[in-house]
Write a protein that holds these residues in place. Structure first.
Motif, short mmCIF file in Angstrom:
data_model
loop_
_atom_site.label_atom_id
_atom_site.label_comp_id
_atom_site.label_asym_id
_atom_site.label_seq_id
_atom_site.Cartn_x
_atom_site.Cartn_y
_atom_site.Cartn_z
N LEU A 183 2.71 -48.20 37.78
CA LEU A 183 3.52 -49.61 37.92
C LEU A 183 2.25 -50.77 37.68
O LEU A 183 2.53 -51.52 36.88
N VAL A 184 1.11 -50.37 38.40
CA VAL A 184 0.22 -51.59 38.48
C VAL A 184 -0.66 -51.46 36.99
O VAL A 184 -1.00 -52.59 36.29
N GLY A 185 -0.66 -50.47 36.41
CA GLY A 185 -1.12 -50.11 35.09
C GLY A 185 -0.25 -50.94 34.17
O GLY A 185 -0.66 -51.62 33.00
N TYR A 186 0.91 -50.60 34.24
CA TYR A 186 1.97 -51.41 33.09
C TYR A 186 1.90 -52.76 33.52
O TYR A 186 2.21 -53.60 32.56
N ALA A 187 1.74 -53.40 34.78
CA ALA A 187 1.83 -54.73 34.89
C ALA A 187 0.76 -55.13 34.11
O ALA A 187 0.84 -56.41 34.05
#
Length: 163
Positions: free
Chosen positions: A101-105
């Motif tokens: 999630l953090v990488g996609y954000a």
């Protein structure tokens, strides 16, 4: 000098350029890179629950002998193995999900897309103290500015094409 002439005006101070534009774009790029780094650290730390997963599997398979004097029944040993295996797997998968999630954000920040997802990911980052909290707060402060919201509403400007 003429006695009726008005006094000279003081020199004008140059006005600062309005915030936004290139400043917002640079901050979003920096936050994007920092989100990628945070996702990497989260993925790395997700390997710690694997220790519990392996320990639980070892107890269940009998590869790790458990002292029968401390356990009152073989059912307790098996329960302990299942608890270790289950919790290790849940935490491992959960942390990998958070890293994703953090990488996609970070990718969405670079492309100036999915404002709400970026806000949620910034909140998730706040759980990882102390660096994630700092990154999450700065991301939330940046994303709540009106100029940044407008950038996300209009979409990203396409990168310049190279011949």
């Amino acid at each position: 000098m003429d006695a009726l002439a008005p006094p000279p005006l003081p020199p004008r101070m140059p006005m600062a350029p309005p915030r936004g534009g290139q400043d917002d774009a640079a901050q979003l790029r920096l936050l994007s890179v920092l989100h990628y780094v945070m996702a990497g650290f989260t993925a790395l730390f997700s390997l710690f629950p694997v220790i519990y997963l392996v320990l639980g599997i070892a107890v269940l398979s009998g590869a790790m002998p458990v002292d029968s004097n401390t356990a009152s029944s073989p059912g307790e040993v098996q329960l302990m193995g299942w608890v270790f295996t289950g919790l290790g797997a849940v935490f491992f998968v959960g942390m990998l999900g958070m890293a994703g999630l953090v990488g996609y954000a970070g990718r969405c920040l670079a492309r100036e897309q999915r404002h709400t997802l970026c806000m949620v990911a910034a909140g998730v980052c706040c759980m990882f103290m102390p660096l994630g909290t700092i990154l999450g707060v700065f991301t939330l402060v940046t994303l709540t500015r009106t100029s940044v919201r407008e950038r996300f509403a209009h979409g990203a400007t396409p990168p310049p094409s190279t011949p």
